[in-house]
Design a protein around this motif. Structure first.
Motif: not given
Length: 286
Positions: A54, A242-243, A179, A88, A182, A235-240
């Protein structure tokens, strides 16, 4: 197996904004690689074809020095790696760089390094006469416990500056982590204590300085509580891969620190730090 995470973070003292020029990001400082919750056998993860790396960074605004009224830019590069089957880890951007020596899972104890801001007349011309303080680091121990796994974290860091006169600083905090799809949200209180040497360094006004700068009266800070505040991170997980992250921390200088002429005449008891960042995760093999 214990998880392995290495951070490389460059921390920089906020720089003054130029009155007639655009501000730039100053990233000179300390570059540190620190293994977290790791044992020697776990270093093999670096050679695993499925290791997840990462990389990313943060940029934000924060006080130029302890008690500063003006803000300056700061930057924080980020690098970590973990085993392919590990999620993560949650961490707070204001954590010191640490290496777990004992324990694992919900209880950890180990070594920690933190960054301490410097101060000079270039930060504010009203600091004339005061001794220049170079940016430095503190080394010490941290303890962390999750009384409610993945939900409530308690953490303490106690560090001694690399120079004896830098003194000892203790940082205490708690974080409630949730949590929601996302999104990951966290918030919690912060409390900072300093010994006499640490408080003298940041908040004293020597007699000689008062003679040079009549706007500042001589002052001798005492050991004890330095600040109380709170922090929040989203935090926001845009995809596996990108965060995105956002971070804010508020501190209020209290007791002896708040009474210093440096704070009362030049700065403020209220300190605010904000930052945004992004992290990209990938494997070395497709």
């Amino acid at each position: 197996m214990p998880r392995l995470r290495v951070h490389i973070r460059a921390l920089s003292k906020p720089r003054p904004r130029q009155r007639a020029a655009k501000p730039g990001l100053f990233l000179a400082g300390i570059l540190v690689a620190s293994p977290v919750t790791a044992h020697a056998d776990d270093l093999s993860v670096l050679f695993d074809r499925d290791t997840v790396f990462s990389v990313g960074g943060f940029t934000g605004l924060g006080p130029r020095f302890q008690g500063s009224r003006e803000a300056g830019l700061w930057g924080l590069p980020y690098l970590s790696f973990r085993k392919a089957d590990e999620p993560r880890d949650w961490w707070s951007p204001d954590d010191g760089l640490d290496a777990t020596l004992l324990g694992g899972g919900p209880v950890q104890v180990g070594a920690v390094l933190d960054f301490r801001e410097g101060r000079s007349r270039t930060d504010d011309h009203r600091l004339a006469g005061l001794p220049r303080l170079p940016a430095t680091v503190g080394l010490g121990l941290f303890g962390e416990v999750w009384p409610i796994p993945d939900t409530l974290r308690l953490r303490a860091e106690v560090t001694q500056g690399v120079r004896a006169r830098d003194g000892i600083v203790a940082k205490l905090g708690a974080d409630l982590v949730g949590r929601f799809g996302r999104f990951t949200l966290s918030a919690g209180p912060r409390f900072v204590v300093g010994d006499a040497a640490a408080m003298h360094l940041d908040f004293d006004v020597p007699v000689a300085a008062a003679l040079v700068n009549p706007s500042l009266a001589p002052y001798r800070a005492s050991a004890g509580a330095r600040s109380a505040g709170a922090t929040a991170t989203v935090s926001y997980d845009w995809s596996e891969a990108w965060q995105g992250l956002g971070y804010v921390r508020y501190d209020r200088l209290i007791v002896s620190a708040a009474n210093s002429p440096i704070v009362r005449r030049i700065g403020t008891v209220n300190e605010l730090t904000v930052a945004i960042g992004a992290i990209y995760s990938f494997r070395m093999t497709p």
